[in-house]
Design an enzyme around this catalytic site. Structure first.
Site, mmCIF file in Angstrom:
data_model
loop_
_atom_site.group_PDB
_atom_site.id
_atom_site.type_symbol
_atom_site.label_atom_id
_atom_site.label_comp_id
_atom_site.label_asym_id
_atom_site.label_seq_id
_atom_site.Cartn_x
_atom_site.Cartn_y
_atom_site.Cartn_z
ATOM 1 N N GLU A 1 -1.134 -7.852 1.699
ATOM 2 C CA GLU A 1 -1.088 -6.401 1.973
ATOM 3 C C GLU A 1 -0.516 -6.514 3.217
ATOM 4 O O GLU A 1 -0.455 -6.873 4.311
ATOM 5 C CB GLU A 1 -1.932 -5.828 2.111
ATOM 6 C CG GLU A 1 -2.006 -4.147 2.260
ATOM 7 C CD GLU A 1 -3.472 -3.335 2.474
ATOM 8 O OE1 GLU A 1 -3.793 -2.344 2.421
ATOM 9 O OE2 GLU A 1 -4.182 -4.058 3.878
ATOM 10 N N ASP B 1 2.043 2.385 3.460
ATOM 11 C CA ASP B 1 1.438 3.711 3.042
ATOM 12 C C ASP B 1 0.741 4.301 4.585
ATOM 13 O O ASP B 1 1.553 5.561 4.450
ATOM 14 C CB ASP B 1 -0.134 3.026 3.017
ATOM 15 C CG ASP B 1 -1.299 4.299 2.587
ATOM 16 O OD1 ASP B 1 -0.426 5.354 1.850
ATOM 17 O OD2 ASP B 1 -1.911 4.444 3.074
ATOM 18 N N ASP C 1 -10.163 -3.200 6.602
ATOM 19 C CA ASP C 1 -9.784 -1.960 5.774
ATOM 20 C C ASP C 1 -9.912 -1.653 4.431
ATOM 21 O O ASP C 1 -10.121 -3.012 3.241
ATOM 22 C CB ASP C 1 -8.389 -1.812 6.092
ATOM 23 C CG ASP C 1 -7.773 -0.142 6.055
ATOM 24 O OD1 ASP C 1 -8.825 0.546 5.849
ATOM 25 O OD2 ASP C 1 -6.828 0.169 5.820
ATOM 26 N N HIS D 1 2.635 7.989 5.572
ATOM 27 C CA HIS D 1 1.507 9.710 5.327
ATOM 28 C C HIS D 1 2.142 10.521 6.924
ATOM 29 O O HIS D 1 2.634 11.170 7.043
ATOM 30 C CB HIS D 1 0.279 8.590 6.254
ATOM 31 C CG HIS D 1 -0.438 8.448 5.285
ATOM 32 N ND1 HIS D 1 -1.048 9.375 3.889
ATOM 33 C CD2 HIS D 1 -1.129 7.438 4.477
ATOM 34 C CE1 HIS D 1 -2.229 9.071 2.955
ATOM 35 N NE2 HIS D 1 -2.325 7.643 3.870
ATOM 36 N N ASP E 1 -1.588 0.260 -4.672
ATOM 37 C CA ASP E 1 -2.662 0.995 -4.743
ATOM 38 C C ASP E 1 -2.539 2.501 -5.353
ATOM 39 O O ASP E 1 -3.039 3.039 -6.400
ATOM 40 C CB ASP E 1 -3.922 0.449 -4.368
ATOM 41 C CG ASP E 1 -2.816 1.232 -2.281
ATOM 42 O OD1 ASP E 1 -1.750 1.561 -3.024
ATOM 43 O OD2 ASP E 1 -3.654 1.223 -1.257
ATOM 44 N N HIS E 2 -0.801 3.033 -4.712
ATOM 45 C CA HIS E 2 -1.199 4.321 -5.601
ATOM 46 C C HIS E 2 0.411 5.266 -4.757
ATOM 47 O O HIS E 2 1.000 3.599 -3.878
ATOM 48 C CB HIS E 2 -2.130 5.105 -4.315
ATOM 49 C CG HIS E 2 -2.255 4.984 -3.523
ATOM 50 N ND1 HIS E 2 -1.404 5.364 -2.154
ATOM 51 C CD2 HIS E 2 -3.159 4.193 -2.966
ATOM 52 C CE1 HIS E 2 -2.074 4.773 -1.097
ATOM 53 N NE2 HIS E 2 -2.914 4.395 -1.580
ATOM 54 N N SER F 1 -6.975 4.419 -1.066
ATOM 55 C CA SER F 1 -6.776 2.899 -1.139
ATOM 56 C C SER F 1 -7.949 1.946 -1.658
ATOM 57 O O SER F 1 -8.474 0.949 -2.238
ATOM 58 C CB SER F 1 -6.546 2.451 -0.518
ATOM 59 O OG SER F 1 -5.659 2.839 0.320
ATOM 60 N N ASP G 1 0.551 -1.463 0.413
ATOM 61 C CA ASP G 1 -0.128 0.133 0.431
ATOM 62 C C ASP G 1 1.053 1.320 0.180
ATOM 63 O O ASP G 1 2.042 0.954 0.691
ATOM 64 C CB ASP G 1 -0.615 -0.370 1.281
ATOM 65 C CG ASP G 1 -2.096 0.493 1.365
ATOM 66 O OD1 ASP G 1 -1.720 1.897 0.969
ATOM 67 O OD2 ASP G 1 -3.462 0.834 1.306
#
Length: 431
Positions: free
Chosen positions: A300, A305, A156, A309, A347-348, A105, A62
């Site tokens: 995952e 991710d 999630d 952040h 995912d990004h 996500s 992620d």
């Protein structure tokens, strides 16, 4: 950065332009490199794959963009080493936008899981909020076993997009209930116990723990752990129980929320899951592979991710190393079972990350471009700095690598919806 008249402002703009161009160039070079590395090995592996995939193991890092992969590689393997996730014969460059330029996500997971673009926050539904069947559900209908593994809450966005259909990703108890009643996922391993017990009914993990006083049971669909057990799931909450389970249906919840504490470095940050991701991956494969018709498994790593952040490079790279160790386990299985498609996606991107030289004169610590480090490349005395430009998601394309039957359909540049189509076609499923 302070501004003293037109000259200083112009100089600041020029520096920012140079950094932006450098970051873009690095990302392009990194993505391109996935397509040219290991070419000799690739030819041999391409010719060895069966035509149809009995099993699919999908990994999602992620928020893991090209620079994240490179930083993880430097930290884990050094400048001359390579990650397991990059030792694959096929590579892709994946566009990640949802119906917005920058995805979350939920929408990205839905695109990869169902082949349909949707709005941010949506789980398994299209733009009109109509449910869209996922590749996991198609695999289950074909008689295959299915599993979801994550270091985040098992309800999630990414795992949810494969096994549930809700217009709002926040409805995690609804998602859990759909896992049990609708998609009937065989193996569920991750965090998020708080959404399986109603408010005031404490589970295995203490409500309002010292590490995060806000964590507490908040389920809205009754006692779903009890429901799962009545449906035949073996409920486990630690590594010993997980390893000892012989059941073909597993529910493992190993934390109130995520299986780590996402905070800036030195401010309560922690990446130390009760059960490491590689161990959850191995148990899931061992359990699901008992089905003679095959299986679909999504694994995952959420820490790549969440730590991005927080601009926490140290734990982002640590989480990435655990993901790569999990990929190695899948590759070992695929070596003995060549009818297994293994892919590593994202995912990004998150954090607007670039990798830079250690430069004391750089603008370390300002609000526009936050320097992080320095860090040492493995097996050397060489150091590098991570430079974050945001604490949010980016709209950049992300790399994907794959091996096994059907992996050739994941080569090139394409939309994230192609990932669903490639997995579906590899298993010979009909939608």
């Amino acid at each position: 950065m302070s501004y003293n008249g037109g000259t200083s402002e112009k100089r600041g703009v020029e520096v920012l332009k140079k950094k932006t161009i450098a970051a873009a160039t690095l990302s392009l070079a990194l993505i391109t490199s996935f397509g040219i590395n290991h070419m000799a090995d690739a030819k041999e592996k391409r010719s060895a794959s069966p035509n149809k995939a009995k099993n699919v193991i999908m990994f999602v890092g992620d928020g893991m963009g090209a620079s994240h992969r490179e930083a993880i590689r430097l930290a884990a393997e050094g400048m001359n080493g390579e990650l397991a996730m990059s030792k694959m014969p096929y590579s892709g460059n994946v566009h990640t936008h949802s119906t917005s330029v920058v995805t979350d996500s939920a929408a990205a997971g839905t695109a990869m899981a169902t082949g349909v673009k949707t709005f941010n926050g949506a789980i398994g539904v299209d733009e009109n909020k109509k449910p869209v069947k996922s590749v996991l559900e198609l695999a289950s209908e074909a008689g295959k076993s299915t599993g979801l593994v994550t270091t985040s809450q098992i309800t999630d966005a990414t795992p949810a997009s494969l096994g549930a259909h809700v217009a709002d990703r926040k409805k995690q108890s609804d998602i859990a209930k759909q896992y049990l009643e609708n998609s009937k996922v065989d193996v569920l391993l991750g965090g998020g116990e708080d959404y399986w017990y109603p408010k005031g009914e404490e589970g295995e993990f203490q409500d309002h723990p010292a590490k995060d006083n806000e964590e507490a049971s908040q389920g809205t669909q009754g006692n779903l752990v009890e429901k799962a057990e009545k449906l035949g799931y073996d409920y486990v909450t630690n590594q010993e129980e997980l390893e000892g389970s012989k059941s073909h249906r597993l529910l493992g919840l190993f934390a109130n929320e995520e299986m780590f504490e996402q905070n800036p470095e030195g401010e309560g940050d922690l990446y130390d899951p009760v059960v490491p991701l590689p161990d959850m991956t191995k148990k899931a494969i061992d359990t699901l592979s008992q089905n003679q018709k095959g299986f679909f498994l999504m694994v995952e790593e959420e820490g790549t991710d969440e730590m991005s952040h927080e601009n926490n490079g140290k734990l982002m790279m640590k989480a990435g190393e655990q993901l790569d160790k999990s990929v190695q386990i899948a590759q070992e299985y695929a070596k003995e079972h060549p009818d297994t498609l293994v892919l590593v996606a994202a995912d990004h991107e998150c954090g607007g990350l670039s990798i830079e030289e250690v430069d004391p004169q750089d603008e370390s610590g300002d609000h526009t471009s936050k320097e992080d480090g320095p860090y040492t490349a493995a097996h050397s005395n060489q150091k590098f700095t991570l430079d974050w430009t945001t604490q949010e998601h980016g709209g950049q394309s992300v790399p994907l690598t794959a091996q096994g039957p059907g992996a050739e359909k994941l080569e090139g540049t394409y939309e994230n919806t192609n990932i669903f189509k490639a997995m579906r076609d590899a298993m010979g499923l009909n939608k």
